[in-house]
Write a protein that holds these residues in place. Structure first.
Motif, mmCIF file in Angstrom:
data_model
loop_
_atom_site.group_PDB
_atom_site.id
_atom_site.type_symbol
_atom_site.label_atom_id
_atom_site.label_comp_id
_atom_site.label_asym_id
_atom_site.label_seq_id
_atom_site.Cartn_x
_atom_site.Cartn_y
_atom_site.Cartn_z
ATOM 1 N N MET C 1 27.344 17.616 32.964
ATOM 2 C CA MET C 1 28.171 17.136 34.192
ATOM 3 C C MET C 1 28.860 18.512 34.371
ATOM 4 O O MET C 1 28.849 19.006 35.407
ATOM 5 N N ASN C 2 29.586 18.929 33.370
ATOM 6 C CA ASN C 2 30.199 20.096 33.508
ATOM 7 C C ASN C 2 29.422 21.221 34.025
ATOM 8 O O ASN C 2 29.778 21.965 34.846
ATOM 9 N N ASN C 3 28.236 21.268 33.305
ATOM 10 C CA ASN C 3 27.373 22.106 33.629
ATOM 11 C C ASN C 3 26.930 22.015 34.985
ATOM 12 O O ASN C 3 26.448 23.243 35.672
ATOM 13 N N PHE C 4 26.760 20.952 35.555
ATOM 14 C CA PHE C 4 26.357 20.805 36.900
ATOM 15 C C PHE C 4 27.426 21.291 37.965
ATOM 16 O O PHE C 4 27.139 22.110 38.723
ATOM 17 N N LEU C 5 28.577 21.098 37.657
ATOM 18 C CA LEU C 5 29.719 21.581 38.457
ATOM 19 C C LEU C 5 29.556 23.129 38.377
ATOM 20 O O LEU C 5 29.965 23.771 39.412
ATOM 21 N N GLU C 6 29.594 23.648 37.109
ATOM 22 C CA GLU C 6 29.328 25.025 37.076
ATOM 23 C C GLU C 6 28.589 25.742 38.044
ATOM 24 O O GLU C 6 28.537 26.740 38.336
ATOM 25 N N THR C 7 27.233 25.014 37.734
ATOM 26 C CA THR C 7 26.050 25.536 38.443
ATOM 27 C C THR C 7 26.424 25.399 40.069
ATOM 28 O O THR C 7 25.938 26.505 40.693
ATOM 29 N N PHE C 8 26.944 24.472 40.465
ATOM 30 C CA PHE C 8 27.085 24.331 41.812
ATOM 31 C C PHE C 8 28.297 24.587 42.587
ATOM 32 O O PHE C 8 28.187 24.999 43.744
ATOM 33 N N PHE C 9 29.217 24.565 42.020
ATOM 34 C CA PHE C 9 30.548 24.739 42.485
ATOM 35 C C PHE C 9 31.585 25.469 41.611
ATOM 36 O O PHE C 9 32.686 25.327 41.400
ATOM 37 N N ASN C 10 30.915 26.617 41.447
ATOM 38 C CA ASN C 10 31.721 27.797 40.605
ATOM 39 C C ASN C 10 32.640 28.573 41.673
ATOM 40 O O ASN C 10 32.122 29.310 42.623
ATOM 41 N N TRP C 11 33.804 28.459 41.514
ATOM 42 C CA TRP C 11 34.640 28.868 42.658
ATOM 43 C C TRP C 11 34.535 30.384 42.857
ATOM 44 O O TRP C 11 34.735 31.076 44.001
ATOM 45 N N THR C 12 34.529 31.120 41.560
ATOM 46 C CA THR C 12 34.508 32.708 41.612
ATOM 47 C C THR C 12 33.413 33.047 42.408
ATOM 48 O O THR C 12 33.596 33.922 43.251
ATOM 49 N N TYR C 13 32.252 32.507 42.069
ATOM 50 C CA TYR C 13 31.063 33.062 43.274
ATOM 51 C C TYR C 13 31.037 32.546 44.524
ATOM 52 O O TYR C 13 30.711 33.019 45.526
ATOM 53 N N ILE C 14 31.631 31.233 44.787
ATOM 54 C CA ILE C 14 31.985 31.020 46.072
ATOM 55 C C ILE C 14 32.869 32.096 46.656
ATOM 56 O O ILE C 14 32.511 32.451 48.011
ATOM 57 N N LYS C 15 33.768 32.394 46.063
ATOM 58 C CA LYS C 15 35.049 33.388 46.950
ATOM 59 C C LYS C 15 33.997 34.426 47.033
ATOM 60 O O LYS C 15 34.343 35.271 48.145
ATOM 61 N N GLN C 16 33.107 34.939 46.056
ATOM 62 C CA GLN C 16 32.702 36.213 46.372
ATOM 63 C C GLN C 16 31.693 36.265 47.483
ATOM 64 O O GLN C 16 31.549 37.294 48.090
ATOM 65 N N VAL C 17 31.098 35.257 47.755
ATOM 66 C CA VAL C 17 29.929 35.251 48.927
ATOM 67 C C VAL C 17 30.642 35.211 50.304
ATOM 68 O O VAL C 17 29.957 35.503 51.347
ATOM 69 N N ILE C 18 31.883 34.681 50.120
ATOM 70 C CA ILE C 18 32.509 34.196 51.540
ATOM 71 C C ILE C 18 32.596 35.411 52.502
ATOM 72 O O ILE C 18 32.119 35.192 53.802
ATOM 73 N N PRO C 19 33.112 36.836 52.010
ATOM 74 C CA PRO C 19 33.197 37.499 53.454
ATOM 75 C C PRO C 19 31.748 38.152 53.849
ATOM 76 O O PRO C 19 31.841 38.151 55.101
ATOM 77 N N ASP C 20 30.715 38.178 52.957
ATOM 78 C CA ASP C 20 29.435 38.552 53.425
ATOM 79 C C ASP C 20 29.092 37.264 54.350
ATOM 80 O O ASP C 20 28.565 37.483 55.638
ATOM 81 N N LEU C 21 29.264 36.187 54.237
ATOM 82 C CA LEU C 21 28.705 34.974 54.909
ATOM 83 C C LEU C 21 29.410 34.893 56.283
ATOM 84 O O LEU C 21 28.632 34.817 57.381
ATOM 85 N N LEU C 22 30.522 35.133 56.417
ATOM 86 C CA LEU C 22 31.403 35.143 57.616
ATOM 87 C C LEU C 22 31.042 36.436 58.404
ATOM 88 O O LEU C 22 30.682 36.497 59.761
ATOM 89 N N ALA C 23 31.038 37.537 57.884
ATOM 90 C CA ALA C 23 30.848 38.978 58.547
ATOM 91 C C ALA C 23 29.573 39.163 58.928
ATOM 92 O O ALA C 23 28.974 39.485 60.150
ATOM 93 N N THR C 24 28.474 38.716 58.256
ATOM 94 C CA THR C 24 27.252 38.986 58.561
ATOM 95 C C THR C 24 26.373 37.723 58.925
ATOM 96 O O THR C 24 25.841 37.551 60.147
ATOM 97 N N GLY C 25 26.338 36.718 57.933
ATOM 98 C CA GLY C 25 25.595 35.716 58.015
ATOM 99 C C GLY C 25 26.126 34.875 59.351
ATOM 100 O O GLY C 25 25.070 34.248 60.068
ATOM 101 N N LEU C 26 27.025 34.519 59.600
ATOM 102 C CA LEU C 26 27.512 33.551 60.614
ATOM 103 C C LEU C 26 27.374 34.250 62.066
ATOM 104 O O LEU C 26 26.297 33.459 62.858
#
Ligand SMILES: Nc1ncnc2c1ncn2[C@@H]1O[C@H](COP(=O)(O)OP(=O)(O)OP(=O)(O)O)[C@@H](O)[C@H]1O
Ligand SMILES: Nc1ncnc2c1ncn2[C@@H]1O[C@H](COP(=O)(O)OP(=O)(O)OP(=O)(O)O)[C@@H](O)[C@H]1O
Ligand SMILES: [Mg+2]
Ligand SMILES: [Mg+2]
Lengths: 290, 276, 259, 259, 276
Positions: C1-26
């Motif tokens: 379960m912990n592993n599952f959260l780690e795989t899908f909801f790791n805040w570090t990686y989410i934070k990392q991708v946000i700028p790109d998502l907003l600047a380019t992807g959106l």
């Protein structure tokens, strides 16, 4: 097939030139980078086929954006062993590179139709594919690994019997799995992340991938190890190029030799595959023939 | 003097069809205004729905400025005959003439600009307000400007006593209110002839009488009208001539006095015997 | 379960991708989805009207178009069009795959949307067309102003479905080859998932999709409701009072003598 | 051009992939699409009815479900559900990813279908529900027997759209990992395309999709038309003649004396 | 002797509500059969659509077996009042009693089984045949078997002269045919009380008279009826009592003779002055 990989460089050079550039004798290779460079400029020597690209002066490279450590995007920068190598090779030929990412299944058709000048996505130059698209000589052989949970009981090839082993669809692992883990059930995945996620969730027992690519997962997931490594020397990765573009094939092959000789190849190899033994034989490697 | 003058109203029909000028509010005498009404002649039309023959050679005429009421039992083909007259149904045989010209060959759009219709089910546009129901065809067909269309429309609504419902949707109206909007909408187009299908079925006696007087006024000013009705009192008062249909045929045709007071056929006699 | 959260909801990686998502992807997702939806809607309307024609030789091409572009996998359509028209595309628009991708996405969504619209238009009672035509409106303007608006309103939620599907299908532009700055939301999520060996960036992409689609859905639902019911309360006052007009609900049609 | 034909329509490769497509792919696609569509439809009906409730606390969960499962990329939903529930799935169904994939696909299609159904049901005139309820039918049976059948009919083409979308989305089961015999149509096409470096197998898969979807579309259109118009010609004879019944169209209600 | 016996017809209403047995074809005397009619009392009900108040305290009673006709100008709230009586609208104030019991608190489904309604717009189910329109509520609400429901339905259709249209869809019927199906459908449910909204608006005189006699017969057998109508002739003949509404209020209420021949209020006088 194993004889191909163990063949001396010179022999494989001859073999490849026979496959990829039957129209041009070995002379075109011995002409070396300087000749290719010249051919990119107007007024090149008549005997050497011209290096033609979509846009003069630019090598349009089709790749994938999710092929770590060979080809990937990080912080909007193209990275990876294959990409750095092809950049060096292009520079040698006198071209600058431009990368376009595409789904792997669409890469070969895009190259064979000439939309991309070349592909760089660690694709194996299999016999099947050679029917459709031309290839440079092989530029990479390596080791494959099986990622598994510490508790899974998989420790060597024999212990995979009866287990479910995942791998990436269309990868060379498919062929090796058949040969090395004949008693395992092969489960295909479209990308390694979903495969590893399945491993974590217990629907597969092992995930078979490029040994190097497996290393980051063992760091991320402390319960994973990569106990088995399989040498994959008879299916080297090669750059796909349109069959008709014999000039480019020859030039890439020649430049590859240069980059091995001047040490760039090894530098990149150590940069991207840290801790992995350097193969006894350096490229170019011969591709399998039927 | 006409009703419309009496009540001090501007009737929509007061505006010459040849102009797109706003309604003149100063009050031209209404009777100066005449419709260029067209006569209608239904000639031996036949019509089927699949295997079911519903009209077996129906003929009658409506002279210019005449009101003809069509009466008859349920299912006798009254609505169908009316619908044939502006080509909502295509007769399988016979012909219908408007001012001597065959309507079956002329452009249906032109025909319908000349021959208006009010439906038994009203067919108001539910997605538009009452006002928009009025202005839409004025703007599209009559090519009036937005302002002029609005003035015509409001005048038409006022004429049927519904000025205060201009911003309502049809579903928010009572049955009688819907029917009045449908009548006003058709009249605002200033056709040469009008077809009414049960034009008063949802109206109370006051409104029925209002419609009656409106028709009389229209007829006086030259408009040709064919009116399907099952209210015999209305037919008697409104019609110059009455057509009695039964089982897809015209059984009798004559002035109201003759039809109601001296019916010839046994079928009509039986039918009229039932009038309350 | 912990592993599952780690795989899908790791805040570090989410934070990392946000700028790109907003600047380019959106930006790219919006460009692709909006332009192909608009083009597709126009085409769909043509298909729907053709599909409702009484003449078979008008219906047939619409039917074939719909069957083919709806039935084929989107990837295949994008590949065939992208590759087949690539030389032309190069000449007209340069190396960007966007024009051809937009065309392909528009054709696909048109096939679906055409059927949605056809169903909507078809469900409007016959009396509405008759009512409009009896007023002298041409078939064209009767359809355009009376029937189609009612039909479209009835299928608004299905149209929202379809727009959301296009937003997501826009990720297939990848099959035509992209430079880094051309990547849309999903591709950035997927690529970052690979570099981080973790699926959280994909979850971040998914959340961004939700942030796009949910407000849209609610806006459309609101409009839908408003159109269905009109403003909350109808204006009860007369719009204008004409000279000498009778009081509301006092019919001014008065009896007159028999002529 | 020649190259284009070679890439997409190479008969050798098409021939090569056909046996696999038919023997393995077709079966799996049908299993996935049909079972998730059925499950999804049932769920969608619940969502639609909930969405039409007058009570906000019934509408809200349906709204959230719809927004989330429609808005997220299908791949993400499949991955999250497939991996998140994998331990449970393993215990209940063994290693096959199908049960979880079917569940995920059903949730996704339910979100879309729910909106389609809601639109259809909503477009049925208020008078229909009133008519049924005035006859003493419960809200449930009035909806079930009068309103919903009319609403569903109005959106049949959109439902076909959605079924076709599920057929194609079923290829996403791949993200949960497939053994060779579990591959569906598209996956087989794509696998073969990658091994042969040619897109013709994908085209073969596309054609097989068409062979599935086109007859289905036409069947539904036929049913739709039949439902809309009734049998081509109504039976003109009386169904039964009761004892002493009057002739057709001669009403038997006769006057009687004032009571 | 009732109409139904005269014509040798089996009326749907001939079947005891307590049994689900097929109709007995041997012909029990109709007048042996009585409805267990319930009285209706509308008490000071008020009702608004948004800001628009449409009922301002409406009161009237319908005794068991009585026919009350509600007349009044368009938009006066007749339909709204009727709709309140079987809870299709919820009054904002006042109460409505069925046999002394408040209908506002009882189960709406039960209420509607006891109080049937025929709508101004008919509300037939367009996706079902005429026969299915009849059998559907019989099977669902009355829980009759398929065969029995069919027999009841065919008997009901025969009673309104539409046996030959059993397999038709509602759109394939004329206006009057649709209205008759709607009446037959509601009656087949054998309610204690019936509400008719413009129950004869699409009917020709023959049919109107038929409905009249049907109502008389039903009333004789104990059914309570409230009938909105704009046909004064019908109201005069059908009603035991007439309620005149205007602007959301009951202005006058009395036996037909009094209402029509001796109206008290100026408003009713003006209204009746318009009757043709
Ligand atoms: N669309 C249709 N399909 C099949 N039959 C139809 C259709 N429309 C009408 N009919 C039939 O045609 C006959 C005549 O119908 P029509 O509507 O012209 O009657 P009507 O005289 O207007 O009756 P009413 O006074 O009841 O309105 C009826 O028997 C009806 O059932
Ligand atoms: N859904 C609604 N929303 C707003 N106003 C409404 C609605 N339904 C009816 N009304 C208004 O309520 C008033 C009374 O309507 P109602 O239908 O009861 O009249 P009625 O007496 O039956 O008239 P008619 O004889 O014309 O059928 C009208 O002014 C009408 O505009
Ligand atoms: Mg009619
Ligand atoms: Mg009313």
């Amino acid at each position: 097939a194993s004889s191909d990989t163990s063949a001396p460089v010179a022999a494989s050079l001859a073999a490849i030139s026979a496959v990829a550039a039957p129209a041009s004798p070995a002379a075109s290779i011995s002409a070396g980078p300087s000749s290719a460079q010249a051919s990119a400029a107007p007024g090149s020597a008549a005997a050497v086929p011209a290096v033609t690209t979509q846009t003069p002066g630019t090598l349009l490279v089709g790749t994938v954006s999710d092929g770590k450590p060979n080809a990937y995007l990080e912080n909007n920068q193209w990275k990876g062993f294959d990409l750095d190598l092809i950049t060096a090779i292009a520079k040698d030929i006198g071209l600058k590179v431009e990368f376009r990412a595409i789904d792997f299944s669409a890469l070969f058709p895009a190259v064979s139709s000439g939309r991309f000048d070349i592909g760089a996505a660690s694709s194996a130059g299999t016999v099947e594919r050679q029917k459709i698209v031309g290839f440079s000589k092989g530029y990479l052989i390596g080791y494959l690994g099986v990622l598994t949970k510490k508790t899974s009981g998989i420790t060597n090839a024999a212990s995979t019997a009866g287990k479910r082993i995942g791998l990436l669809q269309g990868s060379i692992q498919e062929a090796y799995a058949k040969r090395d883990f004949p008693k395992a059930t092969v489960v295909e995945f479209p990308d390694s992340n979903s495969g590893v996620a399945a491993l974590e969730s217990g629907t597969i027992d092992g995930y078979f991938l490029d040994y190097v690519a497996g290393q980051p997962y063992t760091k991320q997931h402390t319960d994973l190890v990569e106990p088995i490594s399989v040498p994959a020397f008879d299916l080297p990765a090669a750059f796909p190029i349109a069959k008709s573009n014999t000039g480019l094939i020859a030039a890439v092959n020649a430049a590859m030799v240069t980059e091995v000789k001047n040490g760039t190849y090894l530098r990149l190899y150590k940069q991207y595959f840290p801790g992995i033994p350097v193969p006894g034989q350096l490229p170019p490697y011969a591709l399998p023939t039927s | 003097m006409s009703l419309i003058q009496e009540t001090g109203m501007k009737a929509t029909t007061n505006v010459p069809s040849s102009t797109s000028m706003p309604i003149d509010a100063s009050g031209d005498p209404v009777n100066l205004e005449r419709f260029d009404g067209g006569s209608l002649a239904v000639q031996e039309i036949t019509m089927s729905f699949g295997p079911l023959k519903v009209l077996h050679g129906v003929s009658f005429e409506v002279a210019q400025g005449e009101v003809v009421c069509i009466i008859g039992p349920s299912g006798s083909g009254k609505s169908t005959a009316l619908r044939c007259m502006n080509r909502l149904e295509q007769p399988t045989g016979g012909d219908i003439l408007l001012d001597g010209e065959s309507t079956l060959t002329m452009s249906a759009d032109l025909l319908r600009q000349r021959v208006g219709m009010v439906f038994q089910q009203f067919n108001l546009f539910p997605h538009r307000t009452v006002l928009d129901n009025m202005t839409l065809p004025l703007r599209r067909v009559k090519k009036l400007s937005k302002e002029v269309a609005r003035e015509w429309a409001l005048a038409g609504l006022a004429q049927v006593g519904l000025s205060d419902k201009a911003t309502y949707r049809p579903v928010q109206l009572s049955g009688g209110q819907q029917q009045r909007v449908a009548i006003a909408r058709a009249l605002a187009m200033r056709p040469e002839a009008m077809l009414f299908d049960e034009a008063t079925s949802a109206l109370d006696p006051e409104l029925v009488k209002g419609v009656l007087s409106l028709m009389a006024d229209l007829a006086q000013r030259g408009m040709t009208m064919a009116v399907v009705t099952h209210e015999m009192g209305f037919a008697r008062r409104a019609a110059h001539r009455v057509v009695f249909m039964d089982q897809g045929q015209v059984v009798e045709d004559g002035p109201p006095d003759q039809i109601f007071d001296d019916p010839q056929s046994p079928r009509l006699k039986a039918f009229l015997a039932e009038v309350l | 379960m912990n592993n599952f959260l780690e795989t899908f909801f790791n805040w570090t990686y989410i934070k990392q991708v946000i700028p790109d998502l907003l600047a380019t992807g959106l930006k790219n997702t919006i460009i692709l989805a909006v332009s192909s939806s608009i083009l597709g809607f126009v085409l769909a309307m043509v298909l729907a009207v053709m599909g409702l024609s009484a003449r078979w030789y008008i219906r047939l091409p619409a039917r074939i178009f719909t069957d083919v572009f709806r039935g084929l996998p989107a990837i295949l359509t994008i590949l065939v069009l992208g590759q087949g028209l690539a030389p032309l595309g190069m000449r007209m628009f340069g190396p960007s795959p966007y024009p051809l991708a937009i065309l392909a996405l528009a054709l696909i969504t048109a096939a679906y949307t055409g059927e949605i619209l056809r169903a909507g238009i078809q469900s409007v009672e016959k009396g509405q067309l008759e009512g409009a035509r009896a007023l002298g409106m041409t078939r064209g303007s009767a359809m355009l102003l009376v029937v189609i608006p009612q039909g479209v309103r009835r299928v608004l939620p299905s149209l929202v479905n379809q727009f959301i599907a296009v937003i997501k299908d826009s990720s297939l532009v990848y099959f035509l080859g992209l430079v880094a700055s051309e990547r849309e939301i999903f591709r950035i999520g997927q690529d970052t998932a690979v570099t981080t060996a973790n699926l959280s960036p994909l979850v971040a992409a998914g959340i961004l999709y939700l942030l796009m689609t949910i407000p849209l859905t609610h806006l459309i639902n609101f409009i839908d409701k408003r159109l269905r019911e009109g403003r909350p309360h109808p204006v009860a006052e007369p719009l204008v009072v004409l000279d000498g007009e009778a009081a509301p609900d006092q019919p001014v049609l008065m009896p007159m003598e028999r002529h």
